[in-house]
Design an enzyme around this catalytic site. Structure first.
Site, PDB file in Angstrom:
ATOM      1  N   GLU A  92       1.100  -1.155  -0.227  1.00  0.00           N
ATOM      2  CA  GLU A  92       0.272  -0.175   0.386  1.00  0.00           C
ATOM      3  C   GLU A  92       0.777   1.497  -0.033  1.00  0.00           C
ATOM      4  OE1 GLU A  92      -3.500   0.268  -0.146  1.00  0.00           O
ATOM      5  OE2 GLU A  92      -4.143  -1.817   0.147  1.00  0.00           O
ATOM      6  N   SER A 384     -62.482 -17.595  27.964  1.00  0.00           N
ATOM      7  CA  SER A 384     -62.958 -18.164  29.767  1.00  0.00           C
ATOM      8  C   SER A 384     -61.292 -17.976  30.757  1.00  0.00           C
ATOM      9  CB  SER A 384     -63.178 -20.363  29.843  1.00  0.00           C
ATOM     10  OG  SER A 384     -62.814 -20.638  28.850  1.00  0.00           O
TER      11      SER A 384
END
Ligand SMILES: [Zn+2]
Length: 701
Positions: A92, A384
């Site tokens: 790089e 219920s």
């Protein structure tokens, strides 16, 4: 004459030239000045930190989820192998150790290439420039960005040492597949820590960032390998490695793993939605995804895992056994034209009824198909499952479990438009029965008779105080749960009965801490005493009968339930909902099963047939290692064995008895007058008379 003119012209032209040059220079200086103003200062550069993940923990401190934008695992410069650093420098930025942020040789070369191509191309950037771009700038190839990048690079070089720059750079760059930084990349591509990388692997890793989509060895191993060889050659050329090392590396075999850490199926996705929404609304996106905070929740990871797997497994089973359509496995996810799934759904929530902490939460069968959180967003009829509020109202107003109620037909508003003729589940009538039996067996008609005695308005008011927030129409049909509410509401309401009359507020965040350890908020249980603890205990005692002699007997008979628990089944009209809410002394779980579209699940589907098995299997699993404990009996409660038929103290002759709780002083004082010794003598007398009659008949013959 002409000559003078020519000279004048020449002077004028030169002057103009100077003006133009000065103008251009001035504009350039001003532009650079303006641009440099928009570049972060040394102060900001120094304080820059890469985005940090926010971690969510369960109640025992186990990490359950990480909110992040980019996955990275930071390492220090000294942990990074020399070979890896050299590989990056070689490929790089070979003059990295010598330049001041910019490499003019490469810059000139890059400008020539740019002019040749007619557009700005990649390349020519030093490591420092790349770092500048990664830290602060958006990756576009614009001229101003390029200038900013150069200014920033110089500033970075003045702020940090070369080692610091390398460390920051190697922790920031992108390696494809959502992986940032060398450590995360090393683990992702090779399945090992960065310290264990050999030269060949280091060079391969350095090959990727130039263009992760092009050089990912996972996508194109050969292309990555070619670039690795180039890098090794550059390393040799620059004196980073010996000829031997070079040869060795070329021949080193490399295995690519390509496995991401922590991307298993997401744990508790519905719960995590709630956490995400809450944190976003209070602290915003930056905190959640980059803040590096810690969020401590009430969730219990073990409970949650059990809930997730058991709910999924059982729903799959129901689909097969009852031939339910459409099946989940047939659902096709369509991201272009998404249709909500039509298959059978389920939801589960576990609370600590004493504190309101949400310990487990499953909002649906598959979060990938539907994010609708049925625990908090669904509006269903409880059926219920609502009945305990009716019985609680009665008990709190002086009734006892051994009191009688008629389980007989009833028609309300007969002949009118709103005529109502409720029915029992089995279409039978049991006549006069105890409240205990009526609740345990979930008798509809008995419950309607009871609500007419005590008043639907009173029941609505009690349910409201218990924590039900939905609208409760004060009509007799409230007895059978003809309202709509969410599972979390029902669980809250039941908690108030389970914990001796304290209304809790369900919560799921215990503490939010920022990255510096500062506590931003913390939550403690919120409890309000709303009911008499004796009345709530008596109803809990009645709800134990659901298991021992009521609609949840199946838990004991078929699923091996052998603990103290109280609960209630719930089934709605046309078998659309299957509920079970049950609790032990310390854990309350509400399970719901049904279709989002309010369809019939199947003829005969009930709370006992679907929600109850899920509840039982799940509760058995999470309670596995814990001792069985009884519900604490509050002071002021006394017990007496009572005859079911007379409601008086049982004698040895009474066929059916219960040990019933009473408020001290309210317990019956007299013995049964039906089955007592007196009753027995009369029975013997009748038998004797019958035998006498038969004897006389035989004599006449
Ligand atoms: Zn009796």
């Amino acid at each position: 004459m002409g000559k003078i003119l020519e000279r004048k012209d020449f002077l004028r032209a030169t002057l103009y030239g100077v003006y133009i040059y000065a103008g251009i220079l001035l504009i350039t200086v001003i532009t650079l000045f303006i641009i440099s103003k928009t570049v972060p200062s040394a102060y900001i550069i120094e304080r820059y930190k890469p985005p940090l993940a926010t971690v969510v923990y369960d109640r025992n401190g186990k990490p359950i989820h990480t909110f992040f934008l980019e996955r990275r695992i930071p390492v220090s410069y000294f942990q990074i192998p020399k070979h890896l650093i050299n590989a990056f420098i070689a490929v790089e930025d070979k003059r990295f150790m010598r330049h001041y942020g910019l490499d003019f040789k490469r810059l000139v070369k890059a400008i020539i290439i740019d002019i040749y191509l007619g557009r700005p191309a990649q390349g020519g950037s030093t490591i420092t420039q790349q770092l500048a771009r990664n830290m602060f700038l958006t990756p576009q190839k614009l001229l101003t960005r390029k200038i900013k990048e150069m200014i920033l690079a110089v500033r970075i070089e003045r702020t940090f040492s070369k080692e610091e720059i390398l460390e920051k750079y190697l922790n920031l760059i992108y390696f494809g597949h959502g992986v940032y930084g060398v450590e995360a990349a090393s683990r992702f591509y090779f399945g090992k820590d960065i310290g264990d990388l050999n030269l060949a692997e280091s060079a391969l890793l350095a090959a990727i960032p130039r263009s992760p989509s092009l050089y990912s060895p996972l996508r194109n191993f050969e292309r990555a390998k070619r670039r690795q060889r180039v890098i090794l050659k550059l390393m040799l050329k620059n004196g980073f490695i010996t000829k031997e090392e070079y040869e060795d590396a070329l021949n080193t075999e490399i295995t690519i793993v390509g496995k991401r850490e922590g991307t298993k199926e997401e744990i508790a996705p519905y719960f995590m939605d709630m956490v995400r929404r809450y944190i976003l609304s209070r602290y915003g996106e930056d905190f959640l995804f980059k803040g590096g905070g810690k969020i401590y929740t009430t969730l219990d990871l073990d409970y949650q895992m059990a809930a997730d797997s058991i709910l999924k497994l059982e729903l799959d089973k129901f689909e097969k056994i009852h031939h339910l359509e459409p099946k989940k496995e047939e659902y096709v996810r369509d991201s272009v034209n998404p249709q909500p799934p039509q298959y059978l759904q389920g939801a589960l929530v576990t609370l600590d009824p004493n504190t309101g902490e949400i310990l487990a939460l499953v909002g649906g069968r598959d979060h990938n198909d539907s994010e609708f959180n049925r625990v908090i967003q669904a509006e269903r009829q409880p059926g219920s499952a609502f009945k305990p509020f009716v019985y609680f109202t009665a008990i709190d107003n002086g009734y006892y479990p051994c009191d009688k109620v008629e389980d007989l037909p009833i028609i309300l508003n007969e002949g009118q438009e709103n005529e109502w003729k409720p029915e029992n589940y089995d279409k039978k009538y049991l006549g006069e029965i105890t409240l205990r039996k009526a609740l345990a067996l979930s008798r509809n008609l008995a419950t309607v008779h009871l609500i007419l005695e005590i008043g639907p308005g009173a029941v609505a008011s009690y349910a409201r105080r218990a924590g039900i927030t939905s609208y409760l129409p004060p009509y007799p049909s409230l007895a059978l749960g003809a309202v709509t509410l969410s599972p979390i509401e029902l669980a809250t309401g039941f908690s108030t009965i389970a914990n001796y009359g304290y209304r809790i507020r369900p919560y799921f965040i215990k503490k939010v801490v920022d990255k510096n350890g500062v506590v931003l908020e913390s939550h403690k249980p919120l409890r309000v005493h709303v009911f008499d603890s004796l009345s709530t205990y008596i109803v809990t005692n009645m709800l134990e009968s659901t298991f021992t002699e009521g609609t949840a007997r199946g838990a004991i008979l078929h699923y091996g339930w052998n603990r103290v628990a109280a609960g209630k089944t719930g089934t709605t009209n046309e078998h659309r909902d299957s509920w079970f809410i049950g609790y032990t002394p310390g854990l309350l779980t509400c399970v719901w099963v049904g279709y989002d579209s309010l369809r019939t699940i199947y003829e005969g589907a009930s709370g006992a047939s679907m929600a109850l098995p899920i509840w039982t299997l799940y509760m058995k699993k999470i309670l596995d290692e814990l001792p069985d404990t009884e519900f604490v009996v509050p002071q002021g409660i006394v017990f007496a064995e009572v005859c079911d038929q007379s409601g008086l103290l049982a004698t040895q002759y009474c066929p059916l008895t219960h040990i019933e709780p009473f408020r001290e002083g309210d317990e019956p004082q007299e013995f049964c007058n039906i089955h007592g010794p007196k009753g027995r003598i009369q029975k013997l007398l009748k038998e004797f008379q019958k035998q006498e009659l038969e004897f006389q008949r035989s004599v006449w013959k």
